[in-house]
Every structure is written in C-alpha cells, then in structure tokens.
Motif scaffolding. Structure first.
Motif, PDB file in Angstrom:
ATOM      1  N   MET A 123    -101.329  57.368 -75.724  1.00  0.00           N
ATOM      2  CA  MET A 123    -100.366  56.385 -76.115  1.00  0.00           C
ATOM      3  C   MET A 123    -100.622  56.076 -77.581  1.00  0.00           C
ATOM      4  SD  MET A 123     -99.226  52.568 -74.838  1.00  0.00           S
ATOM      5  CE  MET A 123    -100.233  52.468 -73.485  1.00  0.00           C
ATOM      6  N   TYR A 124     -99.544  55.776 -78.305  1.00  0.00           N
ATOM      7  CA  TYR A 124     -99.639  55.470 -79.728  1.00  0.00           C
ATOM      8  C   TYR A 124     -98.934  54.159 -80.030  1.00  0.00           C
ATOM      9  CZ  TYR A 124    -101.133  60.269 -80.432  1.00  0.00           C
ATOM     10  OH  TYR A 124    -101.833  61.441 -80.401  1.00  0.00           O
ATOM     11  N   LYS A 125     -99.379  53.493 -81.097  1.00  0.00           N
ATOM     12  CA  LYS A 125     -98.669  52.314 -81.588  1.00  0.00           C
ATOM     13  C   LYS A 125     -98.311  52.553 -83.047  1.00  0.00           C
ATOM     14  CE  LYS A 125    -102.487  49.485 -83.208  1.00  0.00           C
ATOM     15  NZ  LYS A 125    -103.096  48.164 -83.203  1.00  0.00           N
ATOM     16  N   PHE A 126     -97.206  51.978 -83.475  1.00  0.00           N
ATOM     17  CA  PHE A 126     -96.752  52.136 -84.853  1.00  0.00           C
ATOM     18  C   PHE A 126     -97.523  51.169 -85.738  1.00  0.00           C
ATOM     19  CE2 PHE A 126     -93.656  51.164 -88.305  1.00  0.00           C
ATOM     20  CZ  PHE A 126     -93.678  52.415 -88.896  1.00  0.00           C
ATOM     21  N   SER A 127     -98.062  51.660 -86.837  1.00  0.00           N
ATOM     22  CA  SER A 127     -98.868  50.835 -87.730  1.00  0.00           C
ATOM     23  C   SER A 127     -98.035  49.845 -88.536  1.00  0.00           C
ATOM     24  CB  SER A 127     -99.643  51.726 -88.702  1.00  0.00           C
ATOM     25  OG  SER A 127     -98.729  52.354 -89.595  1.00  0.00           O
ATOM     26  N   GLY A 128     -96.736  50.121 -88.663  1.00  0.00           N
ATOM     27  CA  GLY A 128     -95.885  49.270 -89.483  1.00  0.00           C
ATOM     28  C   GLY A 128     -95.785  49.750 -90.926  1.00  0.00           C
ATOM     29  N   TYR A 129     -96.501  50.823 -91.226  1.00  0.00           N
ATOM     30  CA  TYR A 129     -96.503  51.354 -92.589  1.00  0.00           C
ATOM     31  C   TYR A 129     -96.089  52.821 -92.566  1.00  0.00           C
ATOM     32  CZ  TYR A 129     -99.209  47.143 -93.356  1.00  0.00           C
ATOM     33  OH  TYR A 129     -99.622  45.844 -93.399  1.00  0.00           O
ATOM     34  N   ASP A 130     -94.858  53.093 -93.001  1.00  0.00           N
ATOM     35  CA  ASP A 130     -94.339  54.467 -92.979  1.00  0.00           C
ATOM     36  C   ASP A 130     -95.077  55.409 -93.918  1.00  0.00           C
ATOM     37  OD1 ASP A 130     -92.354  54.143 -91.063  1.00  0.00           O
ATOM     38  OD2 ASP A 130     -90.938  53.367 -92.530  1.00  0.00           O
ATOM     39  N   PHE A 131     -95.769  54.869 -94.925  1.00  0.00           N
ATOM     40  CA  PHE A 131     -96.367  55.716 -95.948  1.00  0.00           C
ATOM     41  C   PHE A 131     -97.770  56.213 -95.580  1.00  0.00           C
ATOM     42  CE2 PHE A 131     -97.273  51.289 -96.926  1.00  0.00           C
ATOM     43  CZ  PHE A 131     -98.654  51.302 -97.046  1.00  0.00           C
ATOM     44  N   LEU A 132     -98.327  55.803 -94.447  1.00  0.00           N
ATOM     45  CA  LEU A 132     -99.665  56.260 -94.067  1.00  0.00           C
ATOM     46  C   LEU A 132     -99.665  57.754 -93.810  1.00  0.00           C
ATOM     47  CD1 LEU A 132    -101.018  53.521 -91.634  1.00  0.00           C
ATOM     48  CD2 LEU A 132    -101.621  53.900 -94.007  1.00  0.00           C
ATOM     49  N   THR A 133    -100.735  58.430 -94.220  1.00  0.00           N
ATOM     50  CA  THR A 133    -100.861  59.860 -93.973  1.00  0.00           C
ATOM     51  C   THR A 133    -102.079  60.105 -93.106  1.00  0.00           C
ATOM     52  OG1 THR A 133    -102.090  60.118 -96.024  1.00  0.00           O
ATOM     53  CG2 THR A 133     -99.740  60.548 -96.127  1.00  0.00           C
ATOM     54  N   SER A 187    -100.036  60.201 -90.541  1.00  0.00           N
ATOM     55  CA  SER A 187     -98.987  59.651 -89.692  1.00  0.00           C
ATOM     56  C   SER A 187     -99.096  58.126 -89.645  1.00  0.00           C
ATOM     57  CB  SER A 187     -99.131  60.205 -88.275  1.00  0.00           C
ATOM     58  OG  SER A 187     -98.246  59.549 -87.396  1.00  0.00           O
ATOM     59  N   PRO A 188     -97.964  57.440 -89.528  1.00  0.00           N
ATOM     60  CA  PRO A 188     -98.008  55.982 -89.383  1.00  0.00           C
ATOM     61  C   PRO A 188     -98.316  55.536 -87.948  1.00  0.00           C
ATOM     62  CG  PRO A 188     -95.740  56.710 -89.473  1.00  0.00           C
ATOM     63  CD  PRO A 188     -96.593  57.928 -89.700  1.00  0.00           C
ATOM     64  N   TRP A 189     -98.547  56.497 -87.052  1.00  0.00           N
ATOM     65  CA  TRP A 189     -98.831  56.190 -85.651  1.00  0.00           C
ATOM     66  C   TRP A 189    -100.331  56.213 -85.409  1.00  0.00           C
ATOM     67  CZ3 TRP A 189     -95.034  54.424 -82.667  1.00  0.00           C
ATOM     68  CH2 TRP A 189     -93.733  54.654 -83.099  1.00  0.00           C
ATOM     69  N   ILE A 190    -100.840  55.223 -84.669  1.00  0.00           N
ATOM     70  CA  ILE A 190    -102.262  55.086 -84.374  1.00  0.00           C
ATOM     71  C   ILE A 190    -102.459  55.296 -82.876  1.00  0.00           C
ATOM     72  CG2 ILE A 190    -104.222  53.511 -84.404  1.00  0.00           C
ATOM     73  CD1 ILE A 190    -102.761  52.072 -86.746  1.00  0.00           C
ATOM     74  N   ARG A 191    -103.390  56.183 -82.516  1.00  0.00           N
ATOM     75  CA  ARG A 191    -103.646  56.478 -81.108  1.00  0.00           C
ATOM     76  C   ARG A 191    -104.431  55.348 -80.463  1.00  0.00           C
ATOM     77  NH1 ARG A 191    -106.359  58.514 -76.997  1.00  0.00           N
ATOM     78  NH2 ARG A 191    -105.718  60.369 -75.912  1.00  0.00           N
ATOM     79  N   ILE A 192    -103.999  54.949 -79.277  1.00  0.00           N
ATOM     80  CA  ILE A 192    -104.714  53.974 -78.462  1.00  0.00           C
ATOM     81  C   ILE A 192    -105.405  54.763 -77.365  1.00  0.00           C
ATOM     82  CG2 ILE A 192    -104.480  51.999 -76.931  1.00  0.00           C
ATOM     83  CD1 ILE A 192    -101.922  51.287 -78.445  1.00  0.00           C
ATOM     84  N   PRO A 193    -106.738  54.699 -77.276  1.00  0.00           N
ATOM     85  CA  PRO A 193    -107.448  55.507 -76.282  1.00  0.00           C
ATOM     86  C   PRO A 193    -107.137  55.087 -74.850  1.00  0.00           C
ATOM     87  CG  PRO A 193    -108.956  54.008 -77.364  1.00  0.00           C
ATOM     88  CD  PRO A 193    -107.629  53.875 -78.064  1.00  0.00           C
ATOM     89  N   GLY A 194    -107.213  56.037 -73.950  1.00  0.00           N
ATOM     90  CA  GLY A 194    -106.999  55.777 -72.531  1.00  0.00           C
ATOM     91  C   GLY A 194    -105.972  56.728 -71.948  1.00  0.00           C
ATOM     92  N   ASN A 195    -105.824  56.658 -70.644  1.00  0.00           N
ATOM     93  CA  ASN A 195    -104.878  57.509 -69.929  1.00  0.00           C
ATOM     94  C   ASN A 195    -104.080  56.661 -68.961  1.00  0.00           C
ATOM     95  OD1 ASN A 195    -105.701  60.097 -70.962  1.00  0.00           O
ATOM     96  ND2 ASN A 195    -107.591  59.790 -69.827  1.00  0.00           N
TER      97      ASN A 195
END
Length: 51
Positions: free
Chosen positions: A1-11, A13-21
């Motif tokens: 699962m991923y959450k959006f960081s709120g910052y499109d310019f991050l490299t 990707s602006p998506w941050i992985r949330i650990p777990g299943n």
C-alpha cells in the motif's frame, strides 16, 4: 500500500510505501482507509496516524 506524500516533485516518486500486507482495502467518505489482513485483523489509517 502507498500514500501520496503531497509533493509531486519528489524523486523517484511522490508515493511512499506503507509496510504490511492487506487482503482487502476500503476508503471511507471521511478519508480514512480501512484494511483487513489474511488473519482477519482490521486496521484503519487516518492521515499520518495509524489506529
């Protein structure tokens, strides 16, 4: 699962992985996200606070 960081310019990707299943995921009208893992445990994610 991923959450959006709120910052499109991050490299890379602006998506941050949330650990777990989770086997099932639901989004509620209030913006919270609910999930169930394969053991039947229920989790709720609200912003940056996990319940």
């Amino acid at each position: 699962m991923y959450k959006f960081s709120g910052y499109d310019f991050l490299t890379p990707s602006p998506w941050i992985r949330i650990p777990g299943n989770l086997s099932d995921i639901w989004a509620a009208a209030d913006g919270s996200v609910w999930g169930v893992n394969r053991n039947g445990n229920i989790y709720r994610y609200v912003g940056d606070r996990q319940d």
